[in-house]
Design a protein around this motif. Structure first.
Motif, PDB file in Angstrom:
ATOM      1  N   UNK A   1       8.534 -22.650  20.868  1.00  0.00           N
ATOM      2  CA  UNK A   1       7.322 -22.660  20.045  1.00  0.00           C
ATOM      3  C   UNK A   1       7.092 -21.241  19.543  1.00  0.00           C
ATOM      4  N   UNK A   2       6.484 -21.132  18.357  1.00  0.00           N
ATOM      5  CA  UNK A   2       6.275 -19.820  17.749  1.00  0.00           C
ATOM      6  C   UNK A   2       4.815 -19.686  17.329  1.00  0.00           C
ATOM      7  N   UNK A   3       4.172 -18.629  17.785  1.00  0.00           N
ATOM      8  CA  UNK A   3       2.758 -18.387  17.508  1.00  0.00           C
ATOM      9  C   UNK A   3       2.638 -17.133  16.637  1.00  0.00           C
ATOM     10  N   UNK A   4       2.028 -17.295  15.451  1.00  0.00           N
ATOM     11  CA  UNK A   4       1.962 -16.186  14.492  1.00  0.00           C
ATOM     12  C   UNK A   4       0.597 -16.118  13.816  1.00  0.00           C
ATOM     13  N   UNK A   5      -0.476 -15.931  14.576  1.00  0.00           N
ATOM     14  CA  UNK A   5      -1.803 -15.879  13.956  1.00  0.00           C
ATOM     15  C   UNK A   5      -1.989 -14.709  12.996  1.00  0.00           C
ATOM     16  N   UNK A   6      -1.181 -13.653  13.126  1.00  0.00           N
ATOM     17  CA  UNK A   6      -1.289 -12.534  12.192  1.00  0.00           C
ATOM     18  C   UNK A   6      -0.898 -12.937  10.781  1.00  0.00           C
ATOM     19  N   UNK A   7      -0.132 -14.041  10.655  1.00  0.00           N
ATOM     20  CA  UNK A   7       0.247 -14.548   9.341  1.00  0.00           C
ATOM     21  C   UNK A   7      -0.625 -15.721   8.903  1.00  0.00           C
TER      22      UNK A   7
ATOM     23  N   UNK B   1      12.882  -8.386  22.742  1.00  0.00           N
ATOM     24  CA  UNK B   1      12.371  -8.057  21.413  1.00  0.00           C
ATOM     25  C   UNK B   1      13.395  -8.525  20.390  1.00  0.00           C
ATOM     26  N   UNK B   2      12.929  -9.058  19.281  1.00  0.00           N
ATOM     27  CA  UNK B   2      13.852  -9.495  18.235  1.00  0.00           C
ATOM     28  C   UNK B   2      13.890  -8.458  17.113  1.00  0.00           C
ATOM     29  N   UNK B   3      14.947  -8.519  16.310  1.00  0.00           N
ATOM     30  CA  UNK B   3      15.084  -7.602  15.185  1.00  0.00           C
ATOM     31  C   UNK B   3      14.071  -7.886  14.089  1.00  0.00           C
ATOM     32  N   UNK B   4      13.343  -8.988  14.201  1.00  0.00           N
ATOM     33  CA  UNK B   4      12.344  -9.360  13.201  1.00  0.00           C
ATOM     34  C   UNK B   4      10.922  -9.084  13.687  1.00  0.00           C
ATOM     35  N   UNK B   5      10.798  -8.191  14.663  1.00  0.00           N
ATOM     36  CA  UNK B   5       9.497  -7.748  15.176  1.00  0.00           C
ATOM     37  C   UNK B   5       8.705  -8.863  15.844  1.00  0.00           C
ATOM     38  N   UNK B   6       9.413  -9.762  16.504  1.00  0.00           N
ATOM     39  CA  UNK B   6       8.766 -10.755  17.344  1.00  0.00           C
ATOM     40  C   UNK B   6       9.117 -10.481  18.801  1.00  0.00           C
TER      41      UNK B   6
ATOM     42  N   UNK C   1       4.702  -9.155  15.499  1.00  0.00           N
ATOM     43  CA  UNK C   1       4.217 -10.075  14.471  1.00  0.00           C
ATOM     44  C   UNK C   1       3.885 -11.443  15.048  1.00  0.00           C
ATOM     45  N   UNK C   2       4.629 -11.851  16.064  1.00  0.00           N
ATOM     46  CA  UNK C   2       4.399 -13.159  16.667  1.00  0.00           C
ATOM     47  C   UNK C   2       5.110 -13.263  17.996  1.00  0.00           C
ATOM     48  N   UNK C   3       4.827 -14.324  18.732  1.00  0.00           N
ATOM     49  CA  UNK C   3       5.443 -14.562  20.037  1.00  0.00           C
ATOM     50  C   UNK C   3       6.170 -15.901  20.016  1.00  0.00           C
ATOM     51  N   UNK C   4       7.453 -15.869  20.401  1.00  0.00           N
ATOM     52  CA  UNK C   4       8.253 -17.079  20.570  1.00  0.00           C
ATOM     53  C   UNK C   4       8.334 -17.370  22.059  1.00  0.00           C
TER      54      UNK C   4
ATOM     55  N   UNK D   1      -6.574 -15.143  20.102  1.00  0.00           N
ATOM     56  CA  UNK D   1      -7.230 -13.849  19.933  1.00  0.00           C
ATOM     57  C   UNK D   1      -6.461 -12.741  20.639  1.00  0.00           C
ATOM     58  N   UNK D   2      -5.843 -13.072  21.772  1.00  0.00           N
ATOM     59  CA  UNK D   2      -5.073 -12.065  22.502  1.00  0.00           C
ATOM     60  C   UNK D   2      -3.687 -11.859  21.890  1.00  0.00           C
ATOM     61  N   UNK D   3      -3.107 -12.907  21.291  1.00  0.00           N
ATOM     62  CA  UNK D   3      -1.835 -12.728  20.586  1.00  0.00           C
ATOM     63  C   UNK D   3      -2.013 -11.767  19.422  1.00  0.00           C
ATOM     64  N   UNK D   4      -3.176 -11.814  18.765  1.00  0.00           N
ATOM     65  CA  UNK D   4      -3.456 -10.894  17.660  1.00  0.00           C
ATOM     66  C   UNK D   4      -3.414  -9.434  18.112  1.00  0.00           C
ATOM     67  N   UNK D   5      -3.670  -9.177  19.376  1.00  0.00           N
ATOM     68  CA  UNK D   5      -3.694  -7.806  19.896  1.00  0.00           C
ATOM     69  C   UNK D   5      -2.327  -7.320  20.354  1.00  0.00           C
ATOM     70  N   UNK D   6      -1.348  -8.221  20.442  1.00  0.00           N
ATOM     71  CA  UNK D   6      -0.026  -7.843  20.950  1.00  0.00           C
ATOM     72  C   UNK D   6       0.745  -7.011  19.917  1.00  0.00           C
ATOM     73  N   UNK D   7       1.641  -6.122  20.377  1.00  0.00           N
ATOM     74  CA  UNK D   7       2.362  -5.212  19.474  1.00  0.00           C
ATOM     75  C   UNK D   7       3.574  -5.883  18.819  1.00  0.00           C
TER      76      UNK D   7
END
Length: 236
Positions: A223-229, A172-177, A204-207, A196-202
């Protein structure tokens, strides 16, 4: 002087030397009057209108030759840090002679970031040194990570979001990723995540990242995936 006043901006393709490649960022120049007239809703609306991964806003800080306030917006929200838009901002300042210094400071939500112009001494194929070009060195804060204990449901959710990829480690990162280590560079570049499944993860994004093989020109791939943004993949 109203909100319809013209805004000077550039669209820069970062991380490439070819047009229409790399990762685009819109760099908008404001002054104190512009900043006072345009609230956060207006800034976000403009970023939504550009509809690219990042739109950033530069405001000169009075009394300093090469210090600017810098803010970054995705199409959906303001973010604390963006690497490629910071690089694009520095490129605009240096390339257009807007600063007299080889060092620029950006005052941001992540602290003071610096960009330094350095000579490009790489050689062309005929052995001649490039002329009139430069590189940019960025100095960013270190983002700390920590171990996390995921429940079976959360672990399964992340695995599903990464389309069943083999996971070596999760932090876990200090920036909520969430930082996920994969087995190889190929597993990073070939990954086809499920947005769609990344949007459900707890988070902000997944690196996703992996070390490259020995002897490579690169240390690691990420790579960084941030569909919530509003950005499926941020190409940093």
């Amino acid at each position: 002087m109203g909100k319809n006043k013209t805004v000077k901006y550039f669209v820069v393709d970062a991380f490439t030397d070819s047009a229409f490649k790399g990762n685009p960022a819109a760099v908008c120049f404001l002054n104190d009057d512009d900043n006072n007239e345009r609230d956060d809703t207006w800034l976000q609306s403009l970023a939504t209108e550009f509809n690219i991964s990042e739109t950033c806003f530069l405001i000169p800080i009075t009394g300093f030759d090469a210090r600017f306030s810098l803010r970054w917006f995705t199409p959906l929200a303001e973010v604390d840090l963006c690497g490629h838009a910071t690089l694009a901002s520095a490129h605009c300042l240096f390339s257009n002679g807007l600063v007299d210094s080889d060092m620029v400071e950006f005052v941001t939500r992540s602290g003071i970031l610096t960009a330094k112009r350095v000579s490009d001494n790489s050689e062309l194929n005929d052995g001649e040194v490039k002329g009139g070009t430069f590189l940019i060195e960025l100095n960013f804060p270190v983002v700390t990570t920590c171990d996390i204990n995921l429940s079976d449901d959360s672990s399964s959710m992340i695995t599903k979001a990464l389309n069943g990829a083999t996971i070596v480690d999760i932090k876990a990162t200090a920036t909520n990723n969430i930082l996920v280590v994969l087995p190889s560079m190929e597993s990073v570049t070939e990954l086809q995540p499920r947005m769609d499944d990344i949007l459900k993860c707890p988070c902000d994004g997944i690196i996703v990242t992996a070390a490259d093989s020995a002897g490579s020109a690169y240390d690691f791939y990420s790579r960084y995936f941030a569909p919530k943004f509003g950005v499926d993949e941020v190409k940093e």
